[in-house]
Design a protein around this motif. Structure first.
Motif, short mmCIF file in Angstrom:
data_model
loop_
_atom_site.label_atom_id
_atom_site.label_comp_id
_atom_site.label_asym_id
_atom_site.label_seq_id
_atom_site.Cartn_x
_atom_site.Cartn_y
_atom_site.Cartn_z
N UNK A 172 12.80 -2.65 -17.17
CA UNK A 172 11.33 -2.33 -16.91
C UNK A 172 11.31 -1.17 -15.95
N UNK A 173 10.18 -0.33 -16.24
CA UNK A 173 9.82 0.82 -15.48
C UNK A 173 8.66 0.47 -14.58
N UNK A 174 8.16 1.25 -13.63
CA UNK A 174 7.04 0.95 -12.61
C UNK A 174 6.71 2.15 -12.24
N UNK A 175 5.14 2.20 -12.09
CA UNK A 175 4.54 3.19 -11.75
C UNK A 175 4.24 3.52 -10.28
N UNK A 176 5.04 4.26 -9.61
CA UNK A 176 4.70 3.85 -7.97
C UNK A 176 3.56 4.74 -7.50
N UNK A 177 2.56 5.36 -8.33
CA UNK A 177 1.29 5.93 -8.07
C UNK A 177 0.22 5.07 -7.74
N UNK A 178 0.48 3.68 -8.41
CA UNK A 178 -0.59 2.76 -8.50
C UNK A 178 -0.27 1.64 -7.23
N UNK A 179 -1.16 0.82 -6.92
CA UNK A 179 -1.21 -0.39 -5.97
C UNK A 179 0.12 -1.30 -6.75
#
Length: 166
Positions: free
Chosen positions: A80-87
């Motif tokens: 999985x990848x995650x977007x650290x720019x969001x909550x």
């Protein structure tokens, strides 16, 4: 990673996403296999240990399991990848709702819940709480997102609960 609450416990893994207030770890279990994800507020981390004999041993198990193609159980997703720019807390809850996934939530008062998030709006999430011993939904709990310190998700036990209840 050693959390402030229950500092007798620890998590082993790698950081997958980090922002100003939270971090997602990809976890490894004590047999050196992928163990799901842990999202935790940075303020709730007591300390990070990056070097120890135990970590070297677990890393050895990870290497052996990876070489033999058994690092990840077939039903889990360690890519999985995650977007650290969001909550990250809101995004994790929204993902769990969309895909009907079980999560374990630890609150800032030490309370813990296991269940299916079913609704998220205006900073509050409704979770169908699962009685883990009997494996059925017992009630709904309304939780303020700001009161959550940790969310565990994507681990084998959560998958098994989803399959037994679903």
């Amino acid at each position: 990673m050693i959390p402030k609450i229950h500092s007798d416990l620890f998590f082993i893994g790698q950081i997958r996403a980090v922002n100003s207030d939270s971090v997602i770890f990809s976890l490894v279990d004590m047999m050196g296999r992928f163990g799901g994800y842990e999202l935790i507020k940075i303020d709730e981390i007591d300390k990070l240990v990056i070097k120890s004999d135990y970590l070297r041993l677990i890393n050895h198990f990870v290497s052996i399991n990876s070489a033999n193609g058994v690092f990840v159980q077939p039903v889990l997703n360690n890519d999985r990848s995650f977007d650290a720019t969001v909550n990250l807390f809101a995004a994790t809850i929204e993902m769990a709702i969309k895909f009907q996934r079980v999560v374990r939530i630890k609150m800032n008062d030490g309370q813990s819940y296991l269940g299916f998030p079913v609704k998220y709006e205006r900073g509050q999430v409704t979770v169908q709480i699962v009685d883990k011993a009997k494996l059925f939904v017992v009630n709904n709990q309304l939780i303020n997102l700001n009161d959550i310190d940790e969310i565990a998700f994507g681990y084998l036990d959560s998958y098994l609960i989803e399959q037994q209840i679903g």
